[in-house]
Each structure stands twice: as structure tokens, then as C-alpha cells.
Design a protein around this motif. Sequence first.
Motif: not given
Length: 277
Positions: A42-43, A88-90, A93-94, A251-252
Amino acid sequence: MTETSETSGAYAHSGAAPGHRLRWNKVPEVTAYFWIIKVLCTTVGETAADLLNEKLGMGLTGVSLLMSALLAAVLVVQFRTKAYNPGVYWLAVALISVVGTLISDNLTDNLGVPLTTSTAVFSVALAIVFAVWYRRERTLSIHSIDTVSREAYYWLAVLFTFALGTAAGDLVAEKMALGYWVSAVLFGLAIAAVAVARFALGLNAVLAFWIAYILTRPLGASIGDYLSQPTGDGGLGFGTVITSVLFLAVILALVVFLATTRKDVTESERPLGRREA
């Protein structure tokens, strides 16, 4: 060995009762890792939207179309996967965080829609998604996102939570003028209150999850703005580039860790021929 005996043996090994089938859930288990990455995404959604709008010179509409196209491509890959894939999922989301932010910003900046109106519209849209989802599937649980229809409802709900979180967060910031870090503390306390209501007062788990999911959007945006905005505007002055790169790196690293350890992978178990209650 017959097919029946093989199936029974498999269920005996997995601990599932005969008459159930095990299928991989398409979304991660809700753990501390989930919430950390969600807030980070979200950031990034807040800072990356500002960065793209400033650097590409395409305007909100152009950037929105570009990011929507990228999101659509990633969602096609997500829907075609057979099981939850952290990368793939995140990534989805990003990107959906960026797109949700841009949708709200377009309504406010380009069309002049008041934040009160957009907040109300997104709230109604999200409520409709949940109502249709529950009517068709008899559940809003994210522990059984194992069909195309459930996954479609899930991602549509996620999109509206980001748009709603953006509009509601901007509305609170505009009306209360608390500043970035105070706003972050406020939304953090709101999420803590939801956790207390869930674990101490017995608030429904699904309701608690989606409320917290919405609240993490303005929390992450407040953190992103505090880090990236100039000191004269109440921020730390790191800029959108440094803030976005820093959070994307974290995140990565977390996604690689989860892909390696599979700590957030769950299975979905449901009786054959029956819908989940």
C-alpha cells in the motif's frame, strides 16, 4: 490398487475425511508476513502512483491506463496459475494498489468528485461485491479461493478496498489535518482495535479481516507520504524514488523468502458436491 482405494489412501495420509477433495488455495495464509507485505504494497501504491505521474508526464489518465493494462496482464497470469504463487500474487497486489490509488485520484483531481462522494460510492460498490459473492458462494472466506468465480470476487473486492481506503484516508487527512505520522498512528490504532475485537471480543473473523484490509491502505499511504514528502510539508523528504525502491526491495526479499520456505501456503478442503457454509 483401484481408484477408490488410492483416493482413500491419499485422504488417510493427508488427514482429510473421505468425500473431501484437497485443492490448493490461490491466496496466501494470513500471517504476520501477509500483513507486513500488504502494508508495504500500500505504501508503494501511494508513492509509485505519485512517482509515475510526476516522472512519466502522462497525466493521471495516461498513467492509469498504463498501470491498468499491466494489472490486467498480471491477473491473467494469476488466474491461470494452479496454486498460490507468491511472486505473481504479490505483484498483482502491488499493481492493484497503484491502480486503486489512481482510480480515486482521477475521480478527485480530474473529475472533481468530492471525497465524501467517492468514499460513499466505493463503500456501496464493495458492499455489492460482498453481497453477490456471499449469495453465490455462501462464504466470504479467503481460505477457499479455489475456483475461478471466487478468485474473481476476491480480486474485485481487493480493488475496491484499495480505492475505498485511498478515498477514506484522503478524506480523513483533509478533514482532520492531522499530518502524516499522526494519521499513521491513528490508522494503526484502528487496526489494533479490530484485532482486539477479533481475539478478545469474538468479532467475526471474515469481517475483521476485511476491515483490517481496508484500514491498511490509509496506514500504508500515511507512512509513504511521511517518508517521501518534503520536510516543509511534514514529511522526511526521502522522495518518491528512494521510498518506492526501498519498500520494493523489502517486498522482494520477503516474497523470495516465502517462495522458498512456503510458510504461507495453505490447502483448501471442502466436501465434494457441497458448498462451503
